[in-house]
Design a protein around this motif. Structure first.
Motif, PDB file in Angstrom:
ATOM      1  N   GLU A  25     -63.836 -75.001  11.531  1.00  0.00           N
ATOM      2  CA  GLU A  25     -64.405 -73.926  12.538  1.00  0.00           C
ATOM      3  C   GLU A  25     -64.570 -72.609  11.850  1.00  0.00           C
ATOM      4  O   GLU A  25     -65.510 -71.861  11.823  1.00  0.00           O
ATOM      5  N   GLN A 114     -56.917 -73.818  20.559  1.00  0.00           N
ATOM      6  CA  GLN A 114     -57.654 -72.901  19.645  1.00  0.00           C
ATOM      7  C   GLN A 114     -58.857 -73.119  19.181  1.00  0.00           C
ATOM      8  O   GLN A 114     -59.706 -72.238  18.755  1.00  0.00           O
ATOM      9  N   HIS A 116     -62.560 -74.048  19.491  1.00  0.00           N
ATOM     10  CA  HIS A 116     -63.755 -73.708  20.370  1.00  0.00           C
ATOM     11  C   HIS A 116     -64.904 -74.748  20.597  1.00  0.00           C
ATOM     12  O   HIS A 116     -65.579 -74.565  21.669  1.00  0.00           O
ATOM     13  N   GLU A 117     -64.953 -75.405  19.474  1.00  0.00           N
ATOM     14  CA  GLU A 117     -66.109 -76.670  19.512  1.00  0.00           C
ATOM     15  C   GLU A 117     -65.651 -77.729  20.429  1.00  0.00           C
ATOM     16  O   GLU A 117     -65.410 -78.771  19.872  1.00  0.00           O
TER      17      GLU A 117
END
Length: 390
Positions: A25, A114, A116-117
């Motif tokens: 990420e 943590q 996000h995707e």
């Protein structure tokens, strides 16, 4: 379900796979992570010793700030041998940071939070792959779908289903069992970790909160079964005998259970567009606390290679070359401490500990390798090594 596409497909949602996802990420590389147990934490407490280097890597991945308050610093490490004189004491004042201890469940939850995707996390099971089309078939409940990907990262544990599908060989060590549990002390442990080479197997006590310590005792299956069936008071007596009251009075012992120790090493860790990481590539004996620490160094090196070279035919060979010496040394060290060390007579082991204890240069070298500093790391990690634990 419609076919999905990504640059990197991670099979396995343990802390190695999740750490890699976090790094991808940060690099802006598209990924999918597949695991049928994503929402199922490990049962009970799983103590994990983090080296100084691992803490720096977790800082680089922006994970450390969310977990450091739940860790216990290791300030001293006491090493001794049953039926032998001499001991080794490693002190953080002489050798700087000696690492910290965290519950594996807490670290796993923090990394998940943590990411996000969240749509990239797939609760499913790896079924098969087609090298020609670079497609992996996944089962999710009763549905089946394909993911087209440039590379596959197999981080699916010691019993890797991906490795089995590839038919790749592994080096196996005789299987043992670890007896794990918790003990409570009358007095604070003050960050002291305890490693004792007993006649029946290595015993580690890791500092946990203020008055508690996590027990990890590696034994033969027979001895592990006997200890698991003993009353807590009998286990307490055995621990007090080994500790010789170095930790003060033990008030209680709780939550004794066992889990299998499978020592595995893949001599060939890549196959076509598949790379093996974590326990799928090397499952180490817990005696030196190197398993996850070695895997995290693998992860950050792979991320560094991706950043330098992108996804190309050079990616795997360059990564494997950079990790070869560290992996081989750590494997040899772990094997020696797990079985080779106890083959020496007691007085030889005692002399070895005294030599280490009285020679600062030897202590520093030993500590550097134990902390993951024996071989080069990606340049970006060194900036975080200079910081404190917080």
């Amino acid at each position: 379900m419609k076919k999905q596409t990504c640059d990197v497909l991670i099979i396995g949602g343990g802390i190695v796979g999740l750490s890699l996802a976090k790094g991808l990420e940060q690099l802006g590389i598209s990924y999918r992570l597949v695991d049928e147990s994503l929402s199922k934490p490990f049962s009970g407490i799983r103590p994990l010793a983090l080296s100084k280097t691992s803490i720096a890597i977790l800082k680089y991945l922006n994970i450390w700030s969310s977990v450091w308050a739940q860790t216990t610093n290791i300030r001293n490490i006491h090493v001794s041998v049953e039926s032998a004189f001499g001991h080794l004491l490693l002190n953080e004042k002489q050798l700087e940071h000696l690492g910290a201890v965290i519950d594996l469940n807490e670290l796993q939850k923090a990394i998940c939070a943590q990411l996000h995707e969240t749509k990239a996390l797939i609760n499913g099971r790896f079924l098969s792959f087609d090298a020609k089309t670079q497609t992996v078939t996944i089962q999710q409940d009763e549905a089946f779908f394909d993911i087209e990907t440039k590379i596959i990262i197999a981080a699916d544990g010691a019993l890797s289903s991906v490795r089995k599908a590839c038919g790749l060989p592994v080096e196996l060590e005789p299987e043992q069992e670890a007896v794990i549990g918790m003990l409570s002390l009358k007095h604070p442990h003050e960050g002291l970790a305890f490693e004792r080479f007993t006649d029946i197997g290595p015993l580690a006590l890791l500092p946990w909160h203020t008055h508690d310590m996590a027990i990890v005792w590696s034994l033969s299956k027979k001895n592990a079964q006997l200890m698991r069936d003993q009353h807590f008071s009998d286990v307490k007596d055995r621990l007090e005998k080994q500790l010789a009251h170095r930790m003060g009075d033990i008030l209680s012992v709780q939550s004794i259970r066992t889990y299998p120790l499978r020592q595995i090493f893949m001599p060939v860790q890549s196959y076509q567009n598949i790379l093996f990481l974590g326990n799928a590539a090397h499952t180490l004996h817990p005696v030196a606390g190197q398993g996850f620490n070695l895997s995290l160094r693998d992860v950050v090196t792979f991320l560094s290679v991706l950043q330098e070279y992108g996804i190309s035919s050079d990616t795997f060979p360059i990564y494997l070359l950079r990790r070869k010496k560290d992996q081989e040394f750590t494997l040899k060290l772990t094997r020696f401490l797990a079985s080779g060390f106890n083959r020496f007579p007691g007085f030889i082991k005692g002399i070895g500990l005294i030599a280490l204890s009285n020679h600062l240069g030897l202590r520093q070298t030993f500590s550097n390798y134990a902390q993951g500093l024996g071989y080069p790391l990606p340049e970006e990690i060194y900036n975080f090594l200079e910081e404190g634990h917080e």
